[in-house]
Motif scaffolding. Sequence first.
Motif, PDB file in Angstrom:
ATOM      1  N   GLU A  50      -4.875  -7.225   2.120  1.00 57.89           N
ATOM      2  CA  GLU A  50      -4.965  -7.271   3.590  1.00 57.89           C
ATOM      3  C   GLU A  50      -4.287  -6.048   4.219  1.00 57.89           C
ATOM      4  O   GLU A  50      -4.849  -5.356   5.068  1.00 57.89           O
ATOM      5  N   LEU A  51      -3.052  -5.760   3.743  1.00 61.87           N
ATOM      6  CA  LEU A  51      -2.322  -4.608   4.283  1.00 61.87           C
ATOM      7  C   LEU A  51      -2.963  -3.289   3.860  1.00 61.87           C
ATOM      8  O   LEU A  51      -2.955  -2.310   4.594  1.00 61.87           O
ATOM      9  N   CYS A  52      -3.544  -3.315   2.663  1.00 59.53           N
ATOM     10  CA  CYS A  52      -4.242  -2.137   2.159  1.00 59.53           C
ATOM     11  C   CYS A  52      -5.353  -1.729   3.130  1.00 59.53           C
ATOM     12  O   CYS A  52      -5.480  -0.569   3.503  1.00 59.53           O
TER      13      CYS A  52
ATOM     14  N   LYS B  69      11.622  -2.381  -3.932  1.00 60.28           N
ATOM     15  CA  LYS B  69      10.545  -1.689  -3.215  1.00 60.28           C
ATOM     16  C   LYS B  69      11.092  -0.871  -2.047  1.00 60.28           C
ATOM     17  O   LYS B  69      10.675   0.256  -1.808  1.00 60.28           O
ATOM     18  N   THR B  70      12.032  -1.473  -1.300  1.00 59.66           N
ATOM     19  CA  THR B  70      12.604  -0.769  -0.152  1.00 59.66           C
ATOM     20  C   THR B  70      13.370   0.477  -0.593  1.00 59.66           C
ATOM     21  O   THR B  70      13.226   1.549  -0.018  1.00 59.66           O
ATOM     22  N   ARG B  71      14.181   0.314  -1.649  1.00 55.93           N
ATOM     23  CA  ARG B  71      14.968   1.463  -2.115  1.00 55.93           C
ATOM     24  C   ARG B  71      14.075   2.562  -2.685  1.00 55.93           C
ATOM     25  O   ARG B  71      14.343   3.737  -2.508  1.00 55.93           O
ATOM     26  N   LEU B  72      13.004   2.131  -3.359  1.00 59.75           N
ATOM     27  CA  LEU B  72      12.084   3.124  -3.914  1.00 59.75           C
ATOM     28  C   LEU B  72      11.411   3.916  -2.799  1.00 59.75           C
ATOM     29  O   LEU B  72      11.311   5.143  -2.863  1.00 59.75           O
TER      30      LEU B  72
ATOM     31  N   ALA C 175       5.972   2.965   5.971  1.00 63.38           N
ATOM     32  CA  ALA C 175       6.773   2.090   5.114  1.00 63.38           C
ATOM     33  C   ALA C 175       5.914   1.395   4.052  1.00 63.38           C
ATOM     34  O   ALA C 175       6.420   0.886   3.061  1.00 63.38           O
ATOM     35  N   MET C 176       4.594   1.387   4.282  1.00 61.10           N
ATOM     36  CA  MET C 176       3.702   0.733   3.296  1.00 61.10           C
ATOM     37  C   MET C 176       3.201   1.719   2.249  1.00 61.10           C
ATOM     38  O   MET C 176       2.636   1.327   1.227  1.00 61.10           O
ATOM     39  N   ILE C 177       3.393   3.014   2.517  1.00 58.52           N
ATOM     40  CA  ILE C 177       2.745   4.030   1.688  1.00 58.52           C
ATOM     41  C   ILE C 177       3.207   4.002   0.228  1.00 58.52           C
ATOM     42  O   ILE C 177       2.417   4.163  -0.693  1.00 58.52           O
ATOM     43  N   SER C 178       4.499   3.770   0.033  1.00 63.85           N
ATOM     44  CA  SER C 178       5.032   3.758  -1.321  1.00 63.85           C
ATOM     45  C   SER C 178       4.393   2.649  -2.166  1.00 63.85           C
ATOM     46  O   SER C 178       3.947   2.880  -3.297  1.00 63.85           O
ATOM     47  N   GLU C 179       4.301   1.457  -1.605  1.00 63.40           N
ATOM     48  CA  GLU C 179       3.667   0.352  -2.324  1.00 63.40           C
ATOM     49  C   GLU C 179       2.169   0.603  -2.501  1.00 63.40           C
ATOM     50  O   GLU C 179       1.579   0.216  -3.511  1.00 63.40           O
ATOM     51  N   PHE C 180       1.586   1.252  -1.503  1.00 61.30           N
ATOM     52  CA  PHE C 180       0.161   1.594  -1.560  1.00 61.30           C
ATOM     53  C   PHE C 180      -0.101   2.500  -2.759  1.00 61.30           C
ATOM     54  O   PHE C 180      -1.037   2.289  -3.533  1.00 61.30           O
TER      55      PHE C 180
END
Lengths: 83, 204
Positions: free
Chosen positions: A25-27, B175-178, A12-17
């Motif tokens: 921190e999460l990175c 962000k969630t939808r993306l 779930a973090m990969i997209s923002e990553f």
Amino acid sequence: MSEHTDCHDYCAMISEFIDGELSSELCTKLEEHLAGCTNCTVVLNTMKKTIDIYHESNEPAELPEGVKKRLYSSLSLADYIRK
Amino acid sequence: MDKSKVTPPDISVDKLVKGDRDEIARFVETYSARVYRLGMKILNNEQDAEDILQETFLKAIRGLPTFEGRSSLSTWLYRIATNEALMLLRKRHPETISIDAPTEDDDEDNEALEIVDWSHQPESELLEKETRQKIDSAASQLPLGLREVFMLREMEGLSVKETAEVLDVSESVVKTRLLRARMKLRRELTRYFVEKQKKEVADE
């Protein structure tokens, strides 16, 4: 928490990553996890490629001649079409 | 380089508000193709896309005096366009509307992650026409809420903040939808490459 759930949390973090928008921190946590998890690394690599392929396949914005003509007419700008 | 990210020429909001026809024509020239493409991607229908293109500019030009400059001109225009698209969908295709992002239950993200690494294939294979058509078609079938976010971010190159402004949702919703949109497309491509590989093995 099972390992499976962990991987879903990390995924779930990969997209923002990828967008560089994950907090440092999460990175770090994600990078540590990726170093030891082949599955999440595959999700990261294939998601990156998916985005690349979409960007490559993205056609340029073009307005068909007829659509342009009708738009300009509806806006009383028909005299600008040939300019 | 994505052409949509090229900075548009500076358009004078003052002149637009005063009704300067040259400037209005420049405004239309600068953004019309992008508004039309966005309409096509959200509505998947040429006539619908043309209708919202016209409505968007009619409303924008009429509404210019109320433009406060809190967001950029393009963000404001996309906001009108996405609202118009939504209204048109409600009117003509109410059956296709699921504004809310789909619930977790009907999302397959919670199932197996489909781990197959196809990312190391040669570029020529990854970018062949069939693959591009596959992803384009998968993107056009995303649920509306995910599709809007995906198109604004990946096609128009808007930031998370701008996308949130256009759609009037929070940045965390964007962000969630993306993430969900990208996951869905990744899964579609994974399935596609797995099938393709199976077929190639069978053909040998």
